[in-house]
Design a protein around this motif. Structure first.
Motif, PDB file in Angstrom:
ATOM      1  N   CYS A   9      27.861 -50.624  32.983  1.00 30.96           N
ATOM      2  CA  CYS A   9      27.886 -49.423  33.821  1.00 30.96           C
ATOM      3  C   CYS A   9      29.195 -48.650  33.765  1.00 30.96           C
ATOM      4  O   CYS A   9      29.194 -47.429  33.914  1.00 30.96           O
ATOM      5  CB  CYS A   9      27.611 -49.810  35.280  1.00 30.96           C
ATOM      6  SG  CYS A   9      25.896 -50.220  35.594  1.00 30.96           S
ATOM      7  N   LEU A  10      30.298 -49.355  33.569  1.00 30.68           N
ATOM      8  CA  LEU A  10      31.593 -48.691  33.681  1.00 30.68           C
ATOM      9  C   LEU A  10      32.358 -48.807  32.368  1.00 30.68           C
ATOM     10  O   LEU A  10      31.793 -48.572  31.320  1.00 30.68           O
ATOM     11  CB  LEU A  10      32.359 -49.282  34.865  1.00 30.68           C
ATOM     12  CG  LEU A  10      31.642 -49.155  36.221  1.00 30.68           C
ATOM     13  CD1 LEU A  10      32.407 -49.880  37.307  1.00 30.68           C
ATOM     14  CD2 LEU A  10      31.444 -47.691  36.582  1.00 30.68           C
ATOM     15  N   ALA A  11      33.618 -49.186  32.433  1.00 32.57           N
ATOM     16  CA  ALA A  11      34.479 -49.143  31.250  1.00 32.57           C
ATOM     17  C   ALA A  11      34.532 -50.469  30.502  1.00 32.57           C
ATOM     18  O   ALA A  11      35.597 -50.876  30.016  1.00 32.57           O
ATOM     19  CB  ALA A  11      35.879 -48.711  31.653  1.00 32.57           C
ATOM     20  N   ALA A  12      33.407 -51.173  30.407  1.00 34.17           N
ATOM     21  CA  ALA A  12      33.363 -52.428  29.667  1.00 34.17           C
ATOM     22  C   ALA A  12      31.926 -52.750  29.289  1.00 34.17           C
ATOM     23  O   ALA A  12      30.981 -52.235  29.889  1.00 34.17           O
ATOM     24  CB  ALA A  12      33.958 -53.568  30.487  1.00 34.17           C
ATOM     25  N   CYS A  13      31.795 -53.609  28.294  1.00 28.20           N
ATOM     26  CA  CYS A  13      30.508 -54.204  27.942  1.00 28.20           C
ATOM     27  C   CYS A  13      30.669 -55.697  28.189  1.00 28.20           C
ATOM     28  O   CYS A  13      31.490 -56.352  27.542  1.00 28.20           O
ATOM     29  CB  CYS A  13      30.173 -53.925  26.486  1.00 28.20           C
ATOM     30  SG  CYS A  13      28.562 -54.570  25.956  1.00 28.20           S
ATOM     31  N   SER A  14      29.924 -56.231  29.147  1.00 25.34           N
ATOM     32  CA  SER A  14      30.134 -57.607  29.597  1.00 25.34           C
ATOM     33  C   SER A  14      28.821 -58.373  29.634  1.00 25.34           C
ATOM     34  O   SER A  14      27.791 -57.834  30.049  1.00 25.34           O
ATOM     35  CB  SER A  14      30.763 -57.627  30.995  1.00 25.34           C
ATOM     36  OG  SER A  14      31.977 -56.899  31.018  1.00 25.34           O
ATOM     37  N   VAL A  15      28.884 -59.640  29.211  1.00 26.22           N
ATOM     38  CA  VAL A  15      27.729 -60.521  29.216  1.00 26.22           C
ATOM     39  C   VAL A  15      28.186 -61.893  29.702  1.00 26.22           C
ATOM     40  O   VAL A  15      29.279 -62.343  29.367  1.00 26.22           O
ATOM     41  CB  VAL A  15      27.109 -60.658  27.813  1.00 26.22           C
ATOM     42  CG1 VAL A  15      25.926 -61.617  27.834  1.00 26.22           C
ATOM     43  CG2 VAL A  15      26.676 -59.305  27.274  1.00 26.22           C
ATOM     44  N   ALA A  16      27.344 -62.564  30.491  1.00 29.02           N
ATOM     45  CA  ALA A  16      27.652 -63.915  30.950  1.00 29.02           C
ATOM     46  C   ALA A  16      26.375 -64.737  30.994  1.00 29.02           C
ATOM     47  O   ALA A  16      25.290 -64.201  31.237  1.00 29.02           O
ATOM     48  CB  ALA A  16      28.298 -63.886  32.336  1.00 29.02           C
ATOM     49  N   VAL A  17      26.508 -66.029  30.748  1.00 21.11           N
ATOM     50  CA  VAL A  17      25.381 -66.950  30.803  1.00 21.11           C
ATOM     51  C   VAL A  17      25.721 -68.087  31.748  1.00 21.11           C
ATOM     52  O   VAL A  17      26.756 -68.751  31.605  1.00 21.11           O
ATOM     53  CB  VAL A  17      25.044 -67.524  29.410  1.00 21.11           C
ATOM     54  CG1 VAL A  17      23.919 -68.551  29.520  1.00 21.11           C
ATOM     55  CG2 VAL A  17      24.644 -66.416  28.458  1.00 21.11           C
ATOM     56  N   LEU A  18      24.865 -68.287  32.727  1.00 17.74           N
ATOM     57  CA  LEU A  18      24.988 -69.395  33.673  1.00 17.74           C
ATOM     58  C   LEU A  18      23.915 -70.423  33.345  1.00 17.74           C
ATOM     59  O   LEU A  18      22.730 -70.095  33.276  1.00 17.74           O
ATOM     60  CB  LEU A  18      24.809 -68.885  35.105  1.00 17.74           C
ATOM     61  CG  LEU A  18      24.741 -69.940  36.212  1.00 17.74           C
ATOM     62  CD1 LEU A  18      26.066 -70.655  36.346  1.00 17.74           C
ATOM     63  CD2 LEU A  18      24.352 -69.286  37.533  1.00 17.74           C
ATOM     64  N   ASP A  19      24.322 -71.675  33.149  1.00 20.27           N
ATOM     65  CA  ASP A  19      23.393 -72.759  32.833  1.00 20.27           C
ATOM     66  C   ASP A  19      23.484 -73.796  33.933  1.00 20.27           C
ATOM     67  O   ASP A  19      24.318 -74.710  33.896  1.00 20.27           O
ATOM     68  CB  ASP A  19      23.738 -73.373  31.470  1.00 20.27           C
ATOM     69  CG  ASP A  19      22.720 -74.419  31.029  1.00 20.27           C
ATOM     70  OD1 ASP A  19      21.752 -74.660  31.768  1.00 20.27           O
ATOM     71  OD2 ASP A  19      22.908 -75.007  29.944  1.00 20.27           O
ATOM     72  N   PRO A  66      26.564 -47.842  40.910  1.00 22.85           N
ATOM     73  CA  PRO A  66      26.860 -46.555  40.282  1.00 22.85           C
ATOM     74  C   PRO A  66      27.580 -46.728  38.950  1.00 22.85           C
ATOM     75  O   PRO A  66      28.367 -47.650  38.781  1.00 22.85           O
ATOM     76  CB  PRO A  66      27.751 -45.859  41.297  1.00 22.85           C
ATOM     77  CG  PRO A  66      27.560 -46.597  42.585  1.00 22.85           C
ATOM     78  CD  PRO A  66      27.236 -47.990  42.203  1.00 22.85           C
ATOM     79  N   GLY A  67      27.284 -45.810  38.027  1.00 21.60           N
ATOM     80  CA  GLY A  67      27.921 -45.881  36.730  1.00 21.60           C
ATOM     81  C   GLY A  67      27.581 -44.684  35.877  1.00 21.60           C
ATOM     82  O   GLY A  67      26.914 -43.746  36.317  1.00 21.60           O
ATOM     83  N   SER A  68      28.055 -44.734  34.637  1.00 24.27           N
ATOM     84  CA  SER A  68      27.827 -43.621  33.722  1.00 24.27           C
ATOM     85  C   SER A  68      26.376 -43.600  33.276  1.00 24.27           C
ATOM     86  O   SER A  68      25.722 -44.639  33.190  1.00 24.27           O
ATOM     87  CB  SER A  68      28.742 -43.751  32.498  1.00 24.27           C
ATOM     88  OG  SER A  68      28.375 -44.873  31.719  1.00 24.27           O
ATOM     89  N   PHE A  69      25.884 -42.429  32.976  1.00 29.56           N
ATOM     90  CA  PHE A  69      24.484 -42.261  32.599  1.00 29.56           C
ATOM     91  C   PHE A  69      24.137 -43.093  31.369  1.00 29.56           C
ATOM     92  O   PHE A  69      23.203 -43.894  31.370  1.00 29.56           O
ATOM     93  CB  PHE A  69      24.211 -40.772  32.334  1.00 29.56           C
ATOM     94  CG  PHE A  69      22.790 -40.453  31.988  1.00 29.56           C
ATOM     95  CD1 PHE A  69      21.888 -40.119  32.981  1.00 29.56           C
ATOM     96  CD2 PHE A  69      22.363 -40.467  30.670  1.00 29.56           C
ATOM     97  CE1 PHE A  69      20.562 -39.817  32.670  1.00 29.56           C
ATOM     98  CE2 PHE A  69      21.043 -40.163  30.345  1.00 29.56           C
ATOM     99  CZ  PHE A  69      20.152 -39.845  31.352  1.00 29.56           C
ATOM    100  N   THR A  70      24.920 -42.936  30.309  1.00 24.11           N
ATOM    101  CA  THR A  70      24.591 -43.593  29.049  1.00 24.11           C
ATOM    102  C   THR A  70      24.759 -45.101  29.137  1.00 24.11           C
ATOM    103  O   THR A  70      23.869 -45.870  28.758  1.00 24.11           O
ATOM    104  CB  THR A  70      25.466 -43.030  27.911  1.00 24.11           C
ATOM    105  OG1 THR A  70      25.279 -41.612  27.839  1.00 24.11           O
ATOM    106  CG2 THR A  70      25.088 -43.659  26.584  1.00 24.11           C
ATOM    107  N   GLY A  71      25.909 -45.566  29.621  1.00 22.41           N
ATOM    108  CA  GLY A  71      26.154 -46.990  29.693  1.00 22.41           C
ATOM    109  C   GLY A  71      25.155 -47.714  30.564  1.00 22.41           C
ATOM    110  O   GLY A  71      24.640 -48.782  30.207  1.00 22.41           O
ATOM    111  N   LEU A  72      24.854 -47.138  31.712  1.00 16.50           N
ATOM    112  CA  LEU A  72      23.905 -47.762  32.637  1.00 16.50           C
ATOM    113  C   LEU A  72      22.531 -47.904  31.991  1.00 16.50           C
ATOM    114  O   LEU A  72      21.880 -48.952  32.081  1.00 16.50           O
ATOM    115  CB  LEU A  72      23.837 -46.932  33.913  1.00 16.50           C
ATOM    116  CG  LEU A  72      23.302 -47.579  35.190  1.00 16.50           C
ATOM    117  CD1 LEU A  72      23.680 -46.730  36.404  1.00 16.50           C
ATOM    118  CD2 LEU A  72      21.800 -47.745  35.150  1.00 16.50           C
TER     119      LEU A  72
END
Length: 210
Positions: A9-19, A66-72
């Motif tokens: 949504c904002l100024a990063a691309c983030s991924v997390a995995v919870l096991d 809330p966030g940017s149109f494209t990223g969101l």
């Protein structure tokens, strides 16, 4: 429960995995553009590090703004597509609540700020784990009415002239690891994005995408 969480949504691309109860495996790369090209490879990398196949996931979590149109839209489309392909529920979380979540339990109110449209500021106030209202757009002067506030998170530079006694922590994006943990306890609901910035892309002739 195994959860894949996504934030674009904002100024990063983030991924997390919870096991289950184990540690969260996560990765985050700062970026204002390029989420679409990076999200899928980053998700594959994090899943590989976690030693899981996508078919082993129980649910997917994604921030809704809330966030940017494209990223969101990139994150939401990826999460919905993955959820449909795997027949898994997709959990939507607000950016502001994910930013505030690590501070739940501390005394006092937490104010989270993001840039809104034009000169407006998007803000939301939390006390413990409860939002005291929906995200609101307004000028900097309106923030004074939110006092007392113990801490300000997010785009703290937007509140330079108000609430001088509050602790300030500049945060550029939600933590996907926090979103993954939150999604375990959240029930699926409507995935309604909240846009705070105009779209970056335009169709031929300058028209905005619908």
């Amino acid at each position: 429960m195994r959860v894949l969480a996504i934030d674009t949504c904002l100024a990063a691309c983030s991924v997390a995995v919870l096991d289950g109860e184990g540690p969260v495996v996560s990765a985050s790369e700062p970026m204002d553009r390029g989420h679409q090209e990076r999200l899928a490879p980053l998700a594959q990398e994090v899943m590989a590090r976690a030693g899981l196949a996508f078919a082993q996931l129980d649910r997917i979590a994604v921030t809704l703004g809330p966030g940017s149109f494209t990223g969101l839209r990139v994150g939401l489309a990826f999460a919905k597509g993955l959820g449909l392909a795997l027949d898994r529920p997709v959990i939507g979380l607000g950016c502001l609540e994910v930013l505030a979540a690590p501070f739940a339990g501390l005394p006092g109110r937490t104010l989270v700020l993001l840039p809104g449209r034009g000169e407006a500021i998007c803000h939301q106030v939390f006390e413990d784990r409860v939002a005291l209202g929906p995200p609101v757009l307004g000028p900097e002067a309106e923030l004074e009415a939110l006092a007392p506030v113990a801490r300000i998170l997010g785009a703290v530079e937007l509140a330079t002239g108000v609430l001088p006694g509050a602790e300030r922590l500049a945060l550029v994006a939600p933590d996907a690891a926090v979103a993954a943990r939150m999604a375990v306890l959240r029930q699926p609901g409507p995935l309604i994005p909240l846009y705070m910035r105009a779209p970056d892309a335009r169709l031929p002739g300058g028209r905005l995408p619908e």
